[in-house]
Scaffold this active site. Structure first.
Site, PDB file in Angstrom:
ATOM      1  N   ASN A   1       0.874  -1.186   0.000  1.00 18.59           N
ATOM      2  CA  ASN A   1       0.000   0.000   0.000  1.00 18.59           C
ATOM      3  C   ASN A   1       0.909   1.233   0.000  1.00 18.59           C
ATOM      4  O   ASN A   1       1.479   1.573   1.033  1.00 18.59           O
ATOM      5  CB  ASN A   1      -0.876  -0.068   1.258  1.00 18.59           C
ATOM      6  CG  ASN A   1      -1.814   1.107   1.379  1.00 18.59           C
ATOM      7  OD1 ASN A   1      -1.857   1.983   0.517  1.00 18.59           O
ATOM      8  ND2 ASN A   1      -2.566   1.145   2.458  1.00 18.59           N
TER       9      ASN A   1
ATOM     10  N   LYS B   1       3.432   0.863   2.961  1.00 21.76           N
ATOM     11  CA  LYS B   1       3.031  -0.056   4.033  1.00 21.76           C
ATOM     12  C   LYS B   1       2.953  -1.454   3.431  1.00 21.76           C
ATOM     13  O   LYS B   1       2.588  -1.596   2.253  1.00 21.76           O
ATOM     14  CB  LYS B   1       1.645   0.321   4.571  1.00 21.76           C
ATOM     15  CG  LYS B   1       1.633   1.618   5.334  1.00 21.76           C
ATOM     16  CD  LYS B   1       0.262   1.811   5.976  1.00 21.76           C
ATOM     17  CE  LYS B   1       0.062   3.247   6.367  1.00 21.76           C
ATOM     18  NZ  LYS B   1      -1.316   3.667   6.396  1.00 21.76           N
TER      19      LYS B   1
ATOM     20  N   ARG C   1      -2.604  -2.091  -3.388  1.00 21.62           N
ATOM     21  CA  ARG C   1      -3.778  -1.243  -3.199  1.00 21.62           C
ATOM     22  C   ARG C   1      -3.625  -0.018  -4.096  1.00 21.62           C
ATOM     23  O   ARG C   1      -2.625   0.688  -4.039  1.00 21.62           O
ATOM     24  CB  ARG C   1      -3.855  -0.790  -1.749  1.00 21.62           C
ATOM     25  CG  ARG C   1      -5.024   0.111  -1.523  1.00 21.62           C
ATOM     26  CD  ARG C   1      -5.035   0.617  -0.114  1.00 21.62           C
ATOM     27  NE  ARG C   1      -6.305   1.260   0.147  1.00 21.62           N
ATOM     28  CZ  ARG C   1      -6.759   1.494   1.353  1.00 21.62           C
ATOM     29  NH1 ARG C   1      -6.068   1.132   2.400  1.00 21.62           N
ATOM     30  NH2 ARG C   1      -7.914   2.098   1.521  1.00 21.62           N
TER      31      ARG C   1
ATOM     32  N   HIS D   1     -12.692   4.073  -0.468  1.00 24.06           N
ATOM     33  CA  HIS D   1     -12.689   3.141   0.672  1.00 24.06           C
ATOM     34  C   HIS D   1     -13.393   1.829   0.319  1.00 24.06           C
ATOM     35  O   HIS D   1     -13.859   1.113   1.217  1.00 24.06           O
ATOM     36  CB  HIS D   1     -13.449   3.706   1.898  1.00 24.06           C
ATOM     37  CG  HIS D   1     -12.726   4.776   2.642  1.00 24.06           C
ATOM     38  ND1 HIS D   1     -13.380   5.862   3.192  1.00 24.06           N
ATOM     39  CD2 HIS D   1     -11.422   4.936   2.941  1.00 24.06           C
ATOM     40  CE1 HIS D   1     -12.506   6.636   3.790  1.00 24.06           C
ATOM     41  NE2 HIS D   1     -11.308   6.112   3.645  1.00 24.06           N
TER      42      HIS D   1
ATOM     43  N   LEU E   1     -15.403   5.281   9.442  1.00 20.85           N
ATOM     44  CA  LEU E   1     -15.096   6.571  10.057  1.00 20.85           C
ATOM     45  C   LEU E   1     -13.669   6.565  10.573  1.00 20.85           C
ATOM     46  O   LEU E   1     -13.373   5.993  11.626  1.00 20.85           O
ATOM     47  CB  LEU E   1     -16.083   6.848  11.199  1.00 20.85           C
ATOM     48  CG  LEU E   1     -17.576   6.643  10.872  1.00 20.85           C
ATOM     49  CD1 LEU E   1     -18.431   6.891  12.108  1.00 20.85           C
ATOM     50  CD2 LEU E   1     -18.024   7.551   9.728  1.00 20.85           C
TER      51      LEU E   1
ATOM     52  N   ARG F   1     -10.582  17.367   6.043  1.00 15.01           N
ATOM     53  CA  ARG F   1     -11.382  17.624   4.823  1.00 15.01           C
ATOM     54  C   ARG F   1     -12.774  18.119   5.179  1.00 15.01           C
ATOM     55  O   ARG F   1     -13.397  17.602   6.112  1.00 15.01           O
ATOM     56  CB  ARG F   1     -11.494  16.339   3.995  1.00 15.01           C
ATOM     57  CG  ARG F   1     -10.243  16.018   3.229  1.00 15.01           C
ATOM     58  CD  ARG F   1     -10.356  14.666   2.534  1.00 15.01           C
ATOM     59  NE  ARG F   1      -9.470  13.700   3.138  1.00 15.01           N
ATOM     60  CZ  ARG F   1      -9.473  12.397   2.898  1.00 15.01           C
ATOM     61  NH1 ARG F   1     -10.347  11.894   2.045  1.00 15.01           N
ATOM     62  NH2 ARG F   1      -8.623  11.595   3.492  1.00 15.01           N
TER      63      ARG F   1
ATOM     64  N   PHE G   1      -9.498  12.705  16.339  1.00 11.34           N
ATOM     65  CA  PHE G   1     -10.770  12.627  17.055  1.00 11.34           C
ATOM     66  C   PHE G   1     -10.606  12.562  18.575  1.00 11.34           C
ATOM     67  O   PHE G   1     -11.418  13.106  19.314  1.00 11.34           O
ATOM     68  CB  PHE G   1     -11.575  11.414  16.559  1.00 11.34           C
ATOM     69  CG  PHE G   1     -13.034  11.681  16.576  1.00 11.34           C
ATOM     70  CD1 PHE G   1     -13.638  12.382  15.550  1.00 11.34           C
ATOM     71  CD2 PHE G   1     -13.822  11.284  17.642  1.00 11.34           C
ATOM     72  CE1 PHE G   1     -14.989  12.669  15.575  1.00 11.34           C
ATOM     73  CE2 PHE G   1     -15.179  11.554  17.670  1.00 11.34           C
ATOM     74  CZ  PHE G   1     -15.753  12.248  16.637  1.00 11.34           C
ATOM     75  N   ARG G   2      -9.517  11.899  19.015  1.00 15.34           N
ATOM     76  CA  ARG G   2      -9.305  11.803  20.471  1.00 15.34           C
ATOM     77  C   ARG G   2      -9.085  13.185  21.078  1.00 15.34           C
ATOM     78  O   ARG G   2      -9.577  13.497  22.156  1.00 15.34           O
ATOM     79  CB  ARG G   2      -8.104  10.903  20.778  1.00 15.34           C
ATOM     80  CG  ARG G   2      -8.454   9.436  20.671  1.00 15.34           C
ATOM     81  CD  ARG G   2      -7.236   8.589  20.589  1.00 15.34           C
ATOM     82  NE  ARG G   2      -6.524   8.847  19.320  1.00 15.34           N
ATOM     83  CZ  ARG G   2      -5.628   8.029  18.803  1.00 15.34           C
ATOM     84  NH1 ARG G   2      -5.300   6.940  19.437  1.00 15.34           N
ATOM     85  NH2 ARG G   2      -5.046   8.306  17.658  1.00 15.34           N
TER      86      ARG G   2
ATOM     87  N   ASN H   1     -13.504   2.637  17.593  1.00 12.63           N
ATOM     88  CA  ASN H   1     -13.052   2.966  18.953  1.00 12.63           C
ATOM     89  C   ASN H   1     -13.866   3.997  19.711  1.00 12.63           C
ATOM     90  O   ASN H   1     -13.823   4.017  20.932  1.00 12.63           O
ATOM     91  CB  ASN H   1     -11.606   3.473  18.895  1.00 12.63           C
ATOM     92  CG  ASN H   1     -10.661   2.392  18.435  1.00 12.63           C
ATOM     93  OD1 ASN H   1     -10.532   1.371  19.089  1.00 12.63           O
ATOM     94  ND2 ASN H   1     -10.033   2.598  17.294  1.00 12.63           N
TER      95      ASN H   1
ATOM     96  N   GLU I   1      -8.414  -4.279   5.456  1.00 12.64           N
ATOM     97  CA  GLU I   1      -8.267  -4.032   4.022  1.00 12.64           C
ATOM     98  C   GLU I   1      -7.176  -4.907   3.414  1.00 12.64           C
ATOM     99  O   GLU I   1      -7.304  -5.361   2.283  1.00 12.64           O
ATOM    100  CB  GLU I   1      -7.965  -2.547   3.799  1.00 12.64           C
ATOM    101  CG  GLU I   1      -9.191  -1.683   4.077  1.00 12.64           C
ATOM    102  CD  GLU I   1      -8.868  -0.237   4.395  1.00 12.64           C
ATOM    103  OE1 GLU I   1      -8.108   0.013   5.353  1.00 12.64           O
ATOM    104  OE2 GLU I   1      -9.370   0.651   3.688  1.00 12.64           O
TER     105      GLU I   1
HETATM  106  P1  ADP Z   1      -6.973   6.663   8.402  1.00 10.30           P
HETATM  107  O1  ADP Z   1      -8.085   7.257   7.600  1.00 10.30           O
HETATM  108  O2  ADP Z   1      -5.757   7.523   8.447  1.00 10.30           O
HETATM  109  O3  ADP Z   1      -6.707   5.202   8.117  1.00 10.30           O
HETATM  110  P2  ADP Z   1      -7.853   5.639  10.972  1.00 10.30           P
HETATM  111  O4  ADP Z   1      -8.897   4.706  10.500  1.00 10.30           O
HETATM  112  O5  ADP Z   1      -6.591   5.074  11.541  1.00 10.30           O
HETATM  113  O6  ADP Z   1      -7.516   6.749   9.903  1.00 10.30           O
HETATM  114  O7  ADP Z   1      -8.545   6.560  12.099  1.00 10.30           O
HETATM  115  C1  ADP Z   1      -7.867   7.587  12.733  1.00 10.30           C
HETATM  116  C2  ADP Z   1      -8.851   8.292  13.647  1.00 10.30           C
HETATM  117  O8  ADP Z   1      -9.338   7.370  14.637  1.00 10.30           O
HETATM  118  C3  ADP Z   1      -8.241   9.463  14.404  1.00 10.30           C
HETATM  119  O9  ADP Z   1      -9.086  10.589  14.334  1.00 10.30           O
HETATM  120  C4  ADP Z   1      -8.179   8.938  15.830  1.00 10.30           C
HETATM  121  O10 ADP Z   1      -8.302   9.966  16.769  1.00 10.30           O
HETATM  122  C5  ADP Z   1      -9.380   8.040  15.874  1.00 10.30           C
HETATM  123  N1  ADP Z   1      -9.267   7.118  17.005  1.00 10.30           N
HETATM  124  C6  ADP Z   1      -8.365   6.140  17.200  1.00 10.30           C
HETATM  125  N2  ADP Z   1      -8.545   5.571  18.427  1.00 10.30           N
HETATM  126  C7  ADP Z   1      -9.577   6.215  19.009  1.00 10.30           C
HETATM  127  C8  ADP Z   1     -10.248   6.125  20.281  1.00 10.30           C
HETATM  128  N3  ADP Z   1      -9.877   5.241  21.188  1.00 10.30           N
HETATM  129  N4  ADP Z   1     -11.278   6.952  20.508  1.00 10.30           N
HETATM  130  C9  ADP Z   1     -11.658   7.876  19.603  1.00 10.30           C
HETATM  131  N5  ADP Z   1     -11.071   8.023  18.389  1.00 10.30           N
HETATM  132  C10 ADP Z   1     -10.044   7.209  18.099  1.00 10.30           C
END
Ligand code: ADP
Length: 397
Positions: free
Chosen positions: A7, A14, A91, A180, A209, A241, A284-285, A335, A384
């Protein structure tokens, strides 16, 4: 049988080596800063210490050479020779209208991919480099391109066409492609497995998400809608975005801020979304942490995110005349208990009987509605790489 999944990004690569007899990951890793100073490749093998290579990698080919060294290393390698690798799956972000199914990566296809790079200029050039690098580093090995757009090939014309003069579709292939797809395909199939049903008997909405986010409607195993569009900028609010906005905002901002359309597009891609609204972070965290401390703009960023997911679920339920399952995946979907609760509460009209306790789960497949719920909601971790490896074998069969 072992399949190597690759990827590539513009400066990253990756990989995962998967044993297809048991779906186990034998080794995985990431090469970063390709083409830059201070290149680094981190190689991981379950149950063992990580191995870190601090080497400059002018192109993706050098990253692949380090990867080969790591895979066959006498001390910590996982295979004795490259002959053990049956095939390589790549990918690829988009196949445009040219490639709407996974395909063997022949020289002609690799050349043809360059035509798709206009649609994903940040991704395709790196992915072509990855394909060309593999040809040199793994001579004669069969390779397959698996597209993030192919699962969306079944989206009907009324959903993928934009209501603009038809000639722009004919001249430039301007239409919705959706993205996706590999994740949406994996998760919708997993939903059927977990519900013990045939995917052909199900109406599924998959909410992927993550930092990038999109929703798909999958009717009887076929994708009929995806919230991303001509590019991955459309649809939901994402990390940086904007998602959908009125197109008139772009010339308006150009005039007011004295910027070019390209500069405004960059703002919509890189400075908007959770980051732009909150002014805090794209992660998001960080948003939920700031929200808990009373930051109102972080709360607004969260609320916009939730509102867009909710209204998209509503639209897709209408498009399918119902929904049997809503699945959550991606870093946030897998998560964030808060986001799932905020989306699914007050959705009784959709037959959702939310189970707060069951929702207290992270990164694990689980039902999050009560058994009596007419619509089943669940968390399904995406995979994936495994989907790409399976597609690779299917194509080579
Ligand atoms: P990408 O699109 O880069 O593959 P990911 O699927 O890895 O992204 O998602 C990244 C997002 O998931 C980040 O916004 C991160 O904050 C959120 N995230 C990861 N762990 C948690 C958690 N425990 N609680 C809330 N959000 C989380």
């Amino acid at each position: 049988m072992k399949v190597l999944v690759i990827n590539c990004g513009s400066s990253s690569l990756k990989y995962q080596l998967i044993d297809m007899d048991n779906n186990n990951v034998l080794a995985n890793g990431v090469a970063e800063r390709i083409g830059l100073e201070d290149g680094i490749l981190t190689h991981k093998q379950p149950g063992k210490d990580n191995v870190v290579f601090n080497e400059n990698m002018p192109t993706h080919k050098e990253a692949l050479q380090i990867l080969v060294k790591a895979l066959v290393d006498k001390e910590y390698g996982v295979i004795s020779s490259l002959d053990e690798i049956s095939a390589i799956g790549h990918r690829i972000t988009t196949g445009g209208e040219k490639y709407n199914e996974s395909i063997k990566a022949t020289d002609e296809v690799i050349e043809g991919l360059k035509e798709c790079s206009e649609l994903a200029p940040l991704h395709i050039p790196g992915q072509v480099m990855g394909l060309l690098g593999c040809k040199e580093v793994f001579p004669g090995k069969e390779m397959v391109c698996v597209f993030d757009t192919s699962f969306h090939r079944t989206i009907p014309k009324q959903a993928y066409m934009y209501p603009i003069p038809y000639e722009y579709y004919e001249k430039y292939s301007i239409r919705k492609y959706g993205f996706h797809g590999i994740s949406h395909q994996f998760v919708s199939q997993k939903v059927a497995e977990l519900m013990n049903k045939d995917v052909k008997d199900l109406k599924v909405i998959v909410c992927h998400l993550g930092n990038g986010a999109s929703i798909s409607a999958v009717n009887k195993g076929e994708c009929i809608e995806n919230s991303m569009g001509f590019t991955p900028l459309d649809g939901l609010e994402m990390g940086t975005r904007s998602g959908s906005i009125d197109p008139s905002v772009i010339p308006f901002l150009c005039e007011k801020e004295n910027k070019t359309p390209k500069e405004v597009e960059d703002i919509l891609n890189k400075e908007s979304g959770l980051l732009g609204v909150s002014g805090v972070s794209s992660d998001f965290r960080d948003i939920t942490d700031a929200m808990e401390k009373g930051n109102e703009r972080a709360k607004l960023a969260f609320d916009i995110f939730v509102y867009r997911v909710k209204t998209t679920i509503g639209a897709y339920t209408a498009a399918m005349n119902g929904v049997d399952c809503i699945a959550f995946t991606g870093g946030i979907g897998e998560n964030s208990t808060d986001v799932r609760a905020a989306i699914l509460k007050d959705m009784e009209f959709f037959g959702i009987d939310f189970d707060e306790e069951a929702n207290n789960v992270r990164g694990k497949a689980q039902f999050i509605t009560k058994p009596s719920s007419k619509t089943t909601c669940m968390v399904v971790p995406t995979n994936e790489e495994l989907m790409i490896a399976k597609e690779t074998i299917n194509i080579l069969k």
